[in-house]
Design a protein around this motif. Structure first.
Motif, PDB file in Angstrom:
ATOM      1  N   PHE A  13       0.804  -1.215   0.000  1.00  0.00           N
ATOM      2  CA  PHE A  13       0.000   0.000   0.000  1.00  0.00           C
ATOM      3  C   PHE A  13       0.840   1.269   0.000  1.00  0.00           C
ATOM      4  O   PHE A  13       0.302   2.364   0.013  1.00  0.00           O
ATOM      5  N   GLY A  14       2.145   1.150   0.030  1.00  0.00           N
ATOM      6  CA  GLY A  14       3.015   2.318  -0.041  1.00  0.00           C
ATOM      7  C   GLY A  14       3.000   3.181   1.199  1.00  0.00           C
ATOM      8  O   GLY A  14       3.160   4.390   1.123  1.00  0.00           O
ATOM      9  N   ILE A  15       2.804   2.556   2.344  1.00  0.00           N
ATOM     10  CA  ILE A  15       2.776   3.287   3.606  1.00  0.00           C
ATOM     11  C   ILE A  15       4.213   3.423   4.107  1.00  0.00           C
ATOM     12  O   ILE A  15       5.008   2.501   3.999  1.00  0.00           O
ATOM     13  N   ASP A  16       4.533   4.582   4.635  1.00  0.00           N
ATOM     14  CA  ASP A  16       5.874   4.830   5.140  1.00  0.00           C
ATOM     15  C   ASP A  16       6.136   3.982   6.382  1.00  0.00           C
ATOM     16  O   ASP A  16       5.318   3.941   7.303  1.00  0.00           O
ATOM     17  N   TYR A  17       7.273   3.306   6.402  1.00  0.00           N
ATOM     18  CA  TYR A  17       7.614   2.419   7.515  1.00  0.00           C
ATOM     19  C   TYR A  17       7.789   3.195   8.821  1.00  0.00           C
ATOM     20  O   TYR A  17       7.451   2.696   9.891  1.00  0.00           O
ATOM     21  N   GLN A  18       8.275   4.414   8.744  1.00  0.00           N
ATOM     22  CA  GLN A  18       8.476   5.218   9.948  1.00  0.00           C
ATOM     23  C   GLN A  18       7.151   5.570  10.622  1.00  0.00           C
ATOM     24  O   GLN A  18       7.080   5.664  11.850  1.00  0.00           O
ATOM     25  N   GLU A  19       6.104   5.748   9.834  1.00  0.00           N
ATOM     26  CA  GLU A  19       4.789   6.024  10.416  1.00  0.00           C
ATOM     27  C   GLU A  19       4.286   4.825  11.204  1.00  0.00           C
ATOM     28  O   GLU A  19       3.739   4.974  12.298  1.00  0.00           O
ATOM     29  N   ILE A  20       4.468   3.640  10.656  1.00  0.00           N
ATOM     30  CA  ILE A  20       4.051   2.419  11.344  1.00  0.00           C
ATOM     31  C   ILE A  20       4.882   2.225  12.606  1.00  0.00           C
ATOM     32  O   ILE A  20       4.372   1.826  13.656  1.00  0.00           O
ATOM     33  N   TYR A  21       6.158   2.521  12.510  1.00  0.00           N
ATOM     34  CA  TYR A  21       7.042   2.396  13.668  1.00  0.00           C
ATOM     35  C   TYR A  21       6.624   3.363  14.783  1.00  0.00           C
ATOM     36  O   TYR A  21       6.627   2.998  15.959  1.00  0.00           O
ATOM     37  N   CYS A  22       6.238   4.567  14.413  1.00  0.00           N
ATOM     38  CA  CYS A  22       5.764   5.542  15.406  1.00  0.00           C
ATOM     39  C   CYS A  22       4.467   5.073  16.054  1.00  0.00           C
ATOM     40  O   CYS A  22       4.293   5.209  17.268  1.00  0.00           O
ATOM     41  N   GLU A  23       3.570   4.523  15.267  1.00  0.00           N
ATOM     42  CA  GLU A  23       2.317   4.005  15.824  1.00  0.00           C
ATOM     43  C   GLU A  23       2.586   2.849  16.783  1.00  0.00           C
ATOM     44  O   GLU A  23       1.953   2.733  17.826  1.00  0.00           O
ATOM     45  N   ALA A  24       3.550   1.998  16.445  1.00  0.00           N
ATOM     46  CA  ALA A  24       3.913   0.905  17.341  1.00  0.00           C
ATOM     47  C   ALA A  24       4.518   1.446  18.631  1.00  0.00           C
ATOM     48  O   ALA A  24       4.246   0.921  19.725  1.00  0.00           O
ATOM     49  N   ARG A  53      -2.593  -4.231  18.274  1.00  0.00           N
ATOM     50  CA  ARG A  53      -3.880  -3.570  18.044  1.00  0.00           C
ATOM     51  C   ARG A  53      -3.706  -2.182  17.465  1.00  0.00           C
ATOM     52  O   ARG A  53      -4.459  -1.763  16.586  1.00  0.00           O
ATOM     53  N   ARG A  54      -2.721  -1.457  17.949  1.00  0.00           N
ATOM     54  CA  ARG A  54      -2.480  -0.093  17.444  1.00  0.00           C
ATOM     55  C   ARG A  54      -2.056  -0.124  15.978  1.00  0.00           C
ATOM     56  O   ARG A  54      -2.534   0.663  15.159  1.00  0.00           O
ATOM     57  N   VAL A  55      -1.159  -1.048  15.626  1.00  0.00           N
ATOM     58  CA  VAL A  55      -0.680  -1.160  14.250  1.00  0.00           C
ATOM     59  C   VAL A  55      -1.810  -1.622  13.334  1.00  0.00           C
ATOM     60  O   VAL A  55      -1.994  -1.093  12.234  1.00  0.00           O
ATOM     61  N   THR A  56      -2.593  -2.591  13.779  1.00  0.00           N
ATOM     62  CA  THR A  56      -3.711  -3.091  12.980  1.00  0.00           C
ATOM     63  C   THR A  56      -4.744  -1.999  12.734  1.00  0.00           C
ATOM     64  O   THR A  56      -5.258  -1.858  11.618  1.00  0.00           O
ATOM     65  N   LYS A  57      -5.025  -1.229  13.747  1.00  0.00           N
ATOM     66  CA  LYS A  57      -5.981  -0.127  13.615  1.00  0.00           C
ATOM     67  C   LYS A  57      -5.474   0.921  12.625  1.00  0.00           C
ATOM     68  O   LYS A  57      -6.222   1.417  11.785  1.00  0.00           O
ATOM     69  N   TYR A  58      -4.193   1.241  12.692  1.00  0.00           N
ATOM     70  CA  TYR A  58      -3.620   2.223  11.779  1.00  0.00           C
ATOM     71  C   TYR A  58      -3.609   1.705  10.345  1.00  0.00           C
ATOM     72  O   TYR A  58      -3.916   2.446   9.406  1.00  0.00           O
ATOM     73  N   LEU A  59      -3.259   0.435  10.168  1.00  0.00           N
ATOM     74  CA  LEU A  59      -3.228  -0.140   8.825  1.00  0.00           C
ATOM     75  C   LEU A  59      -4.622  -0.207   8.214  1.00  0.00           C
ATOM     76  O   LEU A  59      -4.785   0.044   7.024  1.00  0.00           O
ATOM     77  N   SER A  60      -5.612  -0.541   9.011  1.00  0.00           N
ATOM     78  CA  SER A  60      -6.964  -0.589   8.465  1.00  0.00           C
ATOM     79  C   SER A  60      -7.448   0.808   8.087  1.00  0.00           C
ATOM     80  O   SER A  60      -8.200   0.972   7.129  1.00  0.00           O
TER      81      SER A  60
END
Length: 75
Positions: A13-24, A53-60
């Motif tokens: 989906f082209g999501i920035d890895y740093q954003e996911i890392y921050c959410e985690a 749960r936080r990562v799953t919520k952000y990805l959805s």
């Protein structure tokens, strides 16, 4: 380790890895702040559940059609 499970979805989906890392990291800090020793759970289990749960919520949220245009326009 939790983020490695979602790496293919992140890349697809082209999501920035740093954003996911921050959410985690936010999920981790929320888990530490809300952990209670009175409950019958280990800290490791509780933190991994909070992060997942936080990562799953952000990805959805990021994979909905509403955010598709935003993800496509940003590099």
């Amino acid at each position: 380790m939790i983020l490695k499970k979602y790496i293919t979805l992140i890349n697809a989906f082209g999501i920035d890895y740093q954003e996911i890392y921050c959410e985690a990291s936010y999920g981790f800090s929320d888990g530490i702040n809300s952990f209670s020793f009175d409950k019958n759970a280990s800290l490791k289990t509780f933190l991994s559940l909070c992060v997942e749960r936080r990562v799953t919520k952000y990805l959805s949220k990021c994979t909905t059609s509403k955010y598709k245009m935003l993800n496509d326009t940003l590099s």
